[in-house]
Design a protein around this motif. Structure first.
Motif, mmCIF file in Angstrom:
data_model
loop_
_atom_site.group_PDB
_atom_site.id
_atom_site.type_symbol
_atom_site.label_atom_id
_atom_site.label_comp_id
_atom_site.label_asym_id
_atom_site.label_seq_id
_atom_site.Cartn_x
_atom_site.Cartn_y
_atom_site.Cartn_z
ATOM 1 N N UNK A 323 0.832 -1.211 0.000
ATOM 2 C CA UNK A 323 0.000 0.000 0.000
ATOM 3 C C UNK A 323 0.864 1.257 0.000
ATOM 4 N N UNK A 324 1.987 1.215 0.701
ATOM 5 C CA UNK A 324 2.891 2.362 0.729
ATOM 6 C C UNK A 324 3.484 2.621 -0.652
ATOM 7 N N UNK A 325 3.829 1.557 -1.363
ATOM 8 C CA UNK A 325 4.359 1.711 -2.714
ATOM 9 C C UNK A 325 3.299 2.331 -3.628
ATOM 10 N N UNK A 326 2.075 1.880 -3.466
ATOM 11 C CA UNK A 326 0.972 2.459 -4.248
ATOM 12 C C UNK A 326 0.800 3.933 -3.906
ATOM 13 N N UNK A 327 0.907 4.254 -2.632
ATOM 14 C CA UNK A 327 0.737 5.655 -2.205
ATOM 15 C C UNK A 327 1.758 6.578 -2.857
ATOM 16 N N UNK A 328 3.042 6.216 -2.801
ATOM 17 C CA UNK A 328 4.056 7.129 -3.339
ATOM 18 C C UNK A 328 3.977 7.191 -4.865
ATOM 19 N N UNK A 329 3.550 6.098 -5.485
ATOM 20 C CA UNK A 329 3.363 6.121 -6.941
ATOM 21 C C UNK A 329 2.259 7.102 -7.309
#
Length: 356
Positions: A323-329
């Motif tokens: 989810x964090x990777x999705x957020x920064x993307x």
């Protein structure tokens, strides 16, 4: 000895991604995508690649997998076959005991690598003197890229005196500082500045948590009453294994700012966005447990890898990391190079020979 064009590029500073390992769902080497990654980095404008390093997974050395020489050979073959009209630095990761490090350096040299990135991780039984001797023996084989690896992923803390002596080793031509610690980074800079070899050593950041600020900083160190200026000229980074085309664009902006002697506020804002992205990729919330899987996840989302698999089955994303990777993307669309990858992916994966 380094070739003149390679030495010039190394000391001017450049982008050197730490090359990941492409695996199939069966955790076997995916040679097609391993080659595609090398092609991606060349096309993205990187000035080199580092293979056999932490991002490539240290387990490639395990006889169970036996992939060290294979992955180095694949990358060297792609670079050599690309007929690039510019210098491109080939860095080989070197690790293990003194005997193993010497053996790996010999393999890298025979494969045509320019430098050996000498990890000091996993040597808890060695004294600092013994590690310096190890470095000298590797330096007798090929040019050495020193490596201060953070303790969270297997490194250890070294004294200022260690780095002062390390800088004096002939054929040490660069040092990657990656302790993720400002105090320890400063130890290395001071040590190099106090060495008579200071102009023969290029400093590179490996501090993925402080990339932009490291590259913007010029250090002034008082050496016997004389102020010595030394900057961190480039980066050898796991973070730059992803979104590499945009990393090159950012690096060029940083170089322009350094040349003008003016730092735009925009770069300071970008610095924090890059660090926030790195926190997601490297899983800083869980002491970097998911760092390799995180890098692989980003590449898999772009199609460069088939999945985020690692050689060790228990190595995966931490809870919430996806989810964090999705957020920064989502929050930093200007940092990703999805469009660039999309336009070139089929060519990188499908061509039989690299003609870049």
């Amino acid at each position: 000895m380094l070739k003149n064009d390679v030495r010039k590029l190394l000391f001017e500073g450049t982008v050197i991604p730490a090359h990941p390992l492409a695996l199939t769902a069966e955790r076997k080497l995916d040679e097609k995508r391993q080659r595609a990654l090398s092609r991606y980095y060349m096309d993205a404008g990187a000035g080199g690649i580092a293979v056999g390093v932490h991002t490539t997974q240290f387990e490639i050395r395990d006889p169970k997998f036996g992939l060290y020489e294979k992955v180095l050979a694949l990358a060297a073959e792609e670079v050599n076959g690309a007929s690039l009209n510019r210098p491109f630095i080939k860095v080989a990761g070197i690790a293990g005991s003194t005997a193993q490090a010497e053996k790996e350096a010999q393999v890298a040299k025979e494969l045509g690598y320019d430098l050996g990135l000498l990890s000091m991780g996993g040597l808890d039984g060695y004294t600092e003197v013994e590690i310096l001797t190890r470095a000298e023996r590797v330096a007798d084989i090929m040019p050495v890229f020193g490596f201060y690896l953070q303790p969270s992923v297997g490194g250890r803390v070294f004294s200022y005196d260690f780095w002062r002596k390390f800088a004096d080793i002939e054929n040490v031509v660069a040092i990657k500082m990656a302790p993720f610690n400002r105090y320890q980074t400063l130890d290395v800079v001071r040590a190099v500045c106090h060495s008579e070899r200071r102009d023969s050593i290029a400093l590179y950041t490996g501090n993925d948590d402080n990339i932009v600020n490291d590259l913007l900083t010029v250090y002034r160190i008082n050496v016997n009453g004389t102020l010595i200026e030394k900057g961190i000229v480039g980066g050898l980074l796991g973070h730059w294994a992803v979104w590499t085309n945009k990393a090159v664009e950012l690096f060029n902006k940083i170089k322009e700012a350094r040349e003008k002697g003016e730092i735009p506020f925009e770069l300071l804002t970008l610095a924090q966005e890059v660090t926030d992205s790195n926190a997601a990729f490297f899983d800083s919330a869980n002491r970097f447990k998911g760092c390799i899987a995180g890098i692989n996840e980003v590449l898999a989302r772009q199609g460069l890898l088939q999945g985020r698999w690692c050689l060790l089955e228990n190595e995966d994303l931490s809870e919430g990391q996806r989810d964090e990777i999705t957020r920064v993307h989502t929050e930093y669309p200007h940092l990703n190079d999805d469009d660039f990858v999309r336009k070139n992916l089929n060519r990188w994966i499908d061509i039989k020979e690299a003609k870049l």
